[in-house]
Design an enzyme around this catalytic site. Sequence first.
Site, PDB file in Angstrom:
ATOM      1  N   TYR A 185      -2.009  -1.625  11.107  1.00  0.00           N
ATOM      2  CA  TYR A 185      -2.302  -1.924   9.625  1.00  0.00           C
ATOM      3  C   TYR A 185      -0.963  -1.625   8.584  1.00  0.00           C
ATOM      4  O   TYR A 185      -0.467  -2.461   8.100  1.00  0.00           O
ATOM      5  CB  TYR A 185      -3.555  -1.358   9.067  1.00  0.00           C
ATOM      6  CG  TYR A 185      -3.538  -1.184   7.692  1.00  0.00           C
ATOM      7  CD1 TYR A 185      -3.871  -2.607   7.152  1.00  0.00           C
ATOM      8  CD2 TYR A 185      -3.234  -0.511   6.697  1.00  0.00           C
ATOM      9  CE1 TYR A 185      -4.049  -2.760   5.709  1.00  0.00           C
ATOM     10  CE2 TYR A 185      -3.283  -0.689   5.438  1.00  0.00           C
ATOM     11  CZ  TYR A 185      -3.856  -1.782   4.779  1.00  0.00           C
ATOM     12  OH  TYR A 185      -3.864  -2.046   3.431  1.00  0.00           O
ATOM     13  N   LYS A 203       2.004  -3.926   6.731  1.00  0.00           N
ATOM     14  CA  LYS A 203       2.428  -3.946   5.295  1.00  0.00           C
ATOM     15  C   LYS A 203       3.945  -3.891   5.060  1.00  0.00           C
ATOM     16  O   LYS A 203       4.296  -4.616   4.312  1.00  0.00           O
ATOM     17  CB  LYS A 203       1.831  -2.856   4.459  1.00  0.00           C
ATOM     18  CG  LYS A 203       0.380  -3.034   4.260  1.00  0.00           C
ATOM     19  CD  LYS A 203      -0.126  -4.058   3.481  1.00  0.00           C
ATOM     20  CE  LYS A 203      -1.603  -4.419   3.518  1.00  0.00           C
ATOM     21  NZ  LYS A 203      -1.841  -5.763   2.994  1.00  0.00           N
ATOM     22  N   SER A 251       0.894  -1.176   0.062  1.00  0.00           N
ATOM     23  CA  SER A 251       0.092  -0.107  -0.088  1.00  0.00           C
ATOM     24  C   SER A 251       0.820   1.238  -0.115  1.00  0.00           C
ATOM     25  O   SER A 251       1.781   1.288   0.414  1.00  0.00           O
ATOM     26  CB  SER A 251      -0.598   0.097   1.253  1.00  0.00           C
ATOM     27  OG  SER A 251      -1.319   1.324   1.558  1.00  0.00           O
TER      28      SER A 251
END
Length: 341
Positions: free
Chosen positions: A151, A155, A126
């Site tokens: 989160y 990643k 992302s």
Amino acid sequence: MNKRVLVTGGAGYIGSHTTVELIKAGYEVIVVDNLSNSDRAVMKGIEQITGISPRFIEADCCDREAMRRIFEEHDFQSVIHFAAFKAVGESVAEPLKYYRNNLVSLLNVVELMVEYKRRNIVFSSSATVYGDADTLPVTELTPRKPATSPYGNTKQMSEDVLRDTAAACDGFASIALRYFNPIGAHPSALIGELPRGVPNNLVPYITQTAAGIRERLSIFGDDYPTADGSCLRDYIDIVDLARAHVVAIERMIEHRNQKRYEVFNVGTGKPVSVFELVHCFEEANNLKLNYAVAPRRAGDVTAVWADTTLANNTLGWHAERELADTLRAAWQWEKSVRGIE
Ligand code: NAD
Ligand code: UDP
């Protein structure tokens, strides 16, 4: 050439569109999903679009024995790993839920790939890894910033797991695709984004407001240092994004990847403000949206958009769809879900 691909999280938003594009490109797809954030009916939509019903296995990627059975029983060379939780705010409130699901699922898949000698994996990364970047647009060489949410941290950690595994194992290769802001739906309106509860993301909030499910869109901040005061993002059409996975898999299957771990930005390269997006939605669909300016949302960066030169030149991939077409597709999908004529 082995054209069989395991798609984890394949019933989700990006996974379902990618499954369609893989099938169109002649791949045989095996979907694994635990349906924690999707509906099995999505598989019907994929079948209606492609005329092919991919194999669907309901399983949790964190369940190592269930995943082992899948590796035992299916002879795929490539994996696309979408399975993860993705709500930034929830990850701050429940970090362990995110670390467990996003990391254990990836570790299981990668360890089994090494054990069963399955070579290629595309990973859903992302633009969040860039954080509040010092220079714009961001290239793949722009330094990652310390993650501001669990989160985002999953990643970054997942990218590192793949980089280090590729460095250590000859028979293992990975491409991490850093998505910018995926939006829209398949033009057939048979599959699209299905957020549960109140949407966090801009476009589903817009389409739900247009459908009368939400009263009004809040525009989070009009006092940013941008031309119109709202934030700038790079909104990438979901079908364009799905196609990027197909070319990434192809590149690894054909051994055209120069290094065993590669990273690509997947965006349009064009910054769009929140006001611009709202007005484009109104014009494309010939309607008026109820919206109002609200305070800034905590954690939002002012601007981030992609330099897509590497993906354009190395993958031969380009974003093709115009924003207005994407926003028309998003509205068609919302209408079809809600039964609006
Ligand atoms: P999504 O929630 O629609 O899809 C994820 C799918 O994975 C869902 O169908 C869910 O049921 C499944 N899943 C989750 N955990 C699982 C597990 N342990 N085992 C099996 N299945 C599991 O989300 P999406 O928008 O399609 O995102 C796909 C991937 O792309 C995610 O990794 C996400 O972090 C990443 N990503 C998304 C965006 C975005 O804006 N949508 C942006 C950047 C990166
Ligand atoms: N946004 C907004 N109202 C909303 C949702 C989002 O103004 O209801 C803005 C948000 O502040 C950001 C942009 O829209 O500038 C994109 O937000 P989204 O959550 O879709 O993606 P993000 O870039 O935060 O991952």
